[in-house]
Design a protein around this motif. Structure first.
Motif, mmCIF file in Angstrom:
data_model
loop_
_atom_site.group_PDB
_atom_site.id
_atom_site.type_symbol
_atom_site.label_atom_id
_atom_site.label_comp_id
_atom_site.label_asym_id
_atom_site.label_seq_id
_atom_site.Cartn_x
_atom_site.Cartn_y
_atom_site.Cartn_z
ATOM 1 N N VAL A 105 -110.433 -9.161 -33.078
ATOM 2 C CA VAL A 105 -110.343 -8.437 -31.800
ATOM 3 C C VAL A 105 -111.197 -9.137 -30.737
ATOM 4 O O VAL A 105 -110.783 -9.257 -29.579
ATOM 5 N N SER A 106 -112.359 -9.641 -31.109
ATOM 6 C CA SER A 106 -113.176 -10.392 -30.139
ATOM 7 C C SER A 106 -112.401 -11.596 -29.600
ATOM 8 O O SER A 106 -112.395 -11.854 -28.392
ATOM 9 N N LYS A 107 -111.739 -12.337 -30.508
ATOM 10 C CA LYS A 107 -110.980 -13.518 -30.068
ATOM 11 C C LYS A 107 -109.746 -13.119 -29.250
ATOM 12 O O LYS A 107 -109.387 -13.797 -28.293
ATOM 13 N N ALA A 108 -109.113 -12.007 -29.616
ATOM 14 C CA ALA A 108 -107.955 -11.533 -28.837
ATOM 15 C C ALA A 108 -108.397 -11.214 -27.409
ATOM 16 O O ALA A 108 -107.730 -11.596 -26.437
ATOM 17 N N VAL A 109 -109.534 -10.536 -27.278
ATOM 18 C CA VAL A 109 -110.041 -10.188 -25.941
ATOM 19 C C VAL A 109 -110.425 -11.467 -25.183
ATOM 20 O O VAL A 109 -110.123 -11.620 -24.000
ATOM 21 N N GLU A 110 -111.048 -12.396 -25.876
ATOM 22 C CA GLU A 110 -111.411 -13.673 -25.251
ATOM 23 C C GLU A 110 -110.174 -14.387 -24.693
ATOM 24 O O GLU A 110 -110.219 -14.989 -23.628
ATOM 25 N N GLU A 111 -109.077 -14.267 -25.436
ATOM 26 C CA GLU A 111 -107.830 -14.927 -25.005
ATOM 27 C C GLU A 111 -107.062 -14.109 -23.962
ATOM 28 O O GLU A 111 -105.966 -14.499 -23.542
ATOM 29 N N GLY A 112 -107.615 -12.964 -23.573
ATOM 30 C CA GLY A 112 -106.993 -12.174 -22.511
ATOM 31 C C GLY A 112 -105.955 -11.171 -22.989
ATOM 32 O O GLY A 112 -105.231 -10.574 -22.190
ATOM 33 N N SER A 113 -105.903 -10.961 -24.292
ATOM 34 C CA SER A 113 -104.913 -10.035 -24.850
ATOM 35 C C SER A 113 -105.235 -8.586 -24.462
ATOM 36 O O SER A 113 -106.385 -8.183 -24.414
#
Ligand code: AN7
Length: 354
Positions: free
Chosen positions: A70-78
């Protein structure tokens, strides 16, 4: 120093940067509980430890992978994540998405997920879709959906999930100040055995003198044992619904973990899982969910079939992947019913047998 979650603690070993927004519920740092009665009861020549992953914020090991995914998804703008689930992944995805302020969609097999897990996905506000199919069908659907719509897939084929989950191996090595000789664990979609093996190999690479490679001992339920049978199971069945999976996504890496570690992936029956589930709760005071008890059922099976005969005293870790409270229906079904007693002293004393 205060504990700020596993990304903070293990950032050196994880694919994060200063720019990664850390979505955490302070997962990880779970207890490694020594068994005090089981070794003698089983005639086991060594120490048994339970890595109690049921102590994670949503009650399962999935939180380790989900804080990363979830941290990486948010980082990618998801703005939305999606997963298929036998229950625990959906509970964890729902919680971490709520925390991140993004949408969460979960596909679950109708009628086949434990009540606690369903209640979590619902109360965290996920869009919960029950399909008239099993987990494997749900996984195929979410793979297709996430490649055609703006939805980040957070099943364990997402490599960030594996990265987060490998930290459990680091914790075990740190706590024991050495690797275990054997690790027993349940195998469903096979992401977790893949993650632990990666973790142990990294500990070994970083510090080969202290951290040898343990043998990975994975267990599938008899009615859902594709890796053991060597072919997908079309209609998987087991009362341990978390591992009711017929075509694991991480099949290949699970087989690599087994072979590279000179371990095994084997079958335990529902009756063997049930015995281990009850025994661990009644004998050790540790309450895990049925799928988690497959690890202990596997250890019991291997003690009984003489696998450890003539081996030096060893350390074995059983991974208890989920909390027993996830599945209250199975607990009630597999234990003695409460006695009904009249509300007076005489009847109560008689019922206690004093
Ligand atoms: C308690 O939640 O697959 O072999 O969708 O919940 O890494 O899949 C759960 C799996 C073991 C198996 N123990 O782990 C899901 C899901 C518990 C689990 C497994 C699961 P993997």
């Amino acid at each position: 120093m205060s504990y700020n979650g596993l990304i903070d603690k293990y950032k050196k070993f994880l694919p994060v940067t200063k720019k990664t927004p850390i979505i955490t519920l302070l997962e990880g740092n779970t207890p490694l509980i020594p068994a005090v009665h089981l070794p003698e009861k089983l005639g086991f020549n060594g120490e048994i430890y339970f890595k109690f992953e049921g102590m994670n914020p949503t009650g399962s090991f999935k939180d380790r992978g989900m804080t990363m995914a979830v941290s990486k998804a948010v980082e990618e703008g998801s703005k939305a994540v999606i997963c298929a689930s036998t229950g625990n992944t959906s509970a964890s995805a729902a919680a971490y998405s709520a925390r991140a302020g993004i949408k969460c969609v979960v596909l679950i097999p109708e009628g086949k997920i434990a009540l606690g897990k369903l209640s979590q996905a619902l109360i965290h506000g996920a869009a919960v879709l029950e399909i008239d199919g099993n987990f494997d069908e749900a996984l195929n659907l979410v793979k297709e959906l996430s490649s055609n719509y703006p939805l980040s897939l957070v099943n364990s084929i997402n490599p960030f999930r594996i990265e987060g989950q490998k930290t459990a191996a680091y914790e075990i090595c740190e706590t024991l100040k050495q690797s275990p000789d054997y690790q027993f664990m349940p195998v469903g979609n096979a992401g977790n055995i893949t993650a632990y093996w990666k973790g142990y190999r990294e500990c070994n690479d970083n510090n080969p003198e202290f951290f040898k490679l343990p043998k990975m001992m994975g267990f599938q339920a008899e009615g859902a044992a594709p890796i053991v049978l060597g072919k997908p199971v079309e209609n998987p069945e087991t009362f341990a619904t978390a591992i009711r999976i017929g075509n694991p996504a991480s099949w290949k890496t699970a087989v690599e973990a087994r072979d590279e570690s000179k371990g095994a992936i084997d079958i335990v029956s529902d009756d063997e899982i049930r015995e281990a589930y009850q025994m661990t709760a009644a004998l050790e005071g540790v309450f895990c969910e049925p799928a988690s008890a497959a690890s202990i059922a596997g250890l019991i099976k291997y003690v009984r079939n003489g696998y450890f005969k003539n081996k030096k005293p060893i350390k074995a870790v059983c991974i208890l992947t989920g909390n027993g409270l996830k599945d209250p229906d199975n607990a009630v079904k597999n234990a003695a019913a409460p006695k009904k007693v009249k509300a007076n002293m005489t009847d109560i004393v008689a019922a206690i047998g004093l």
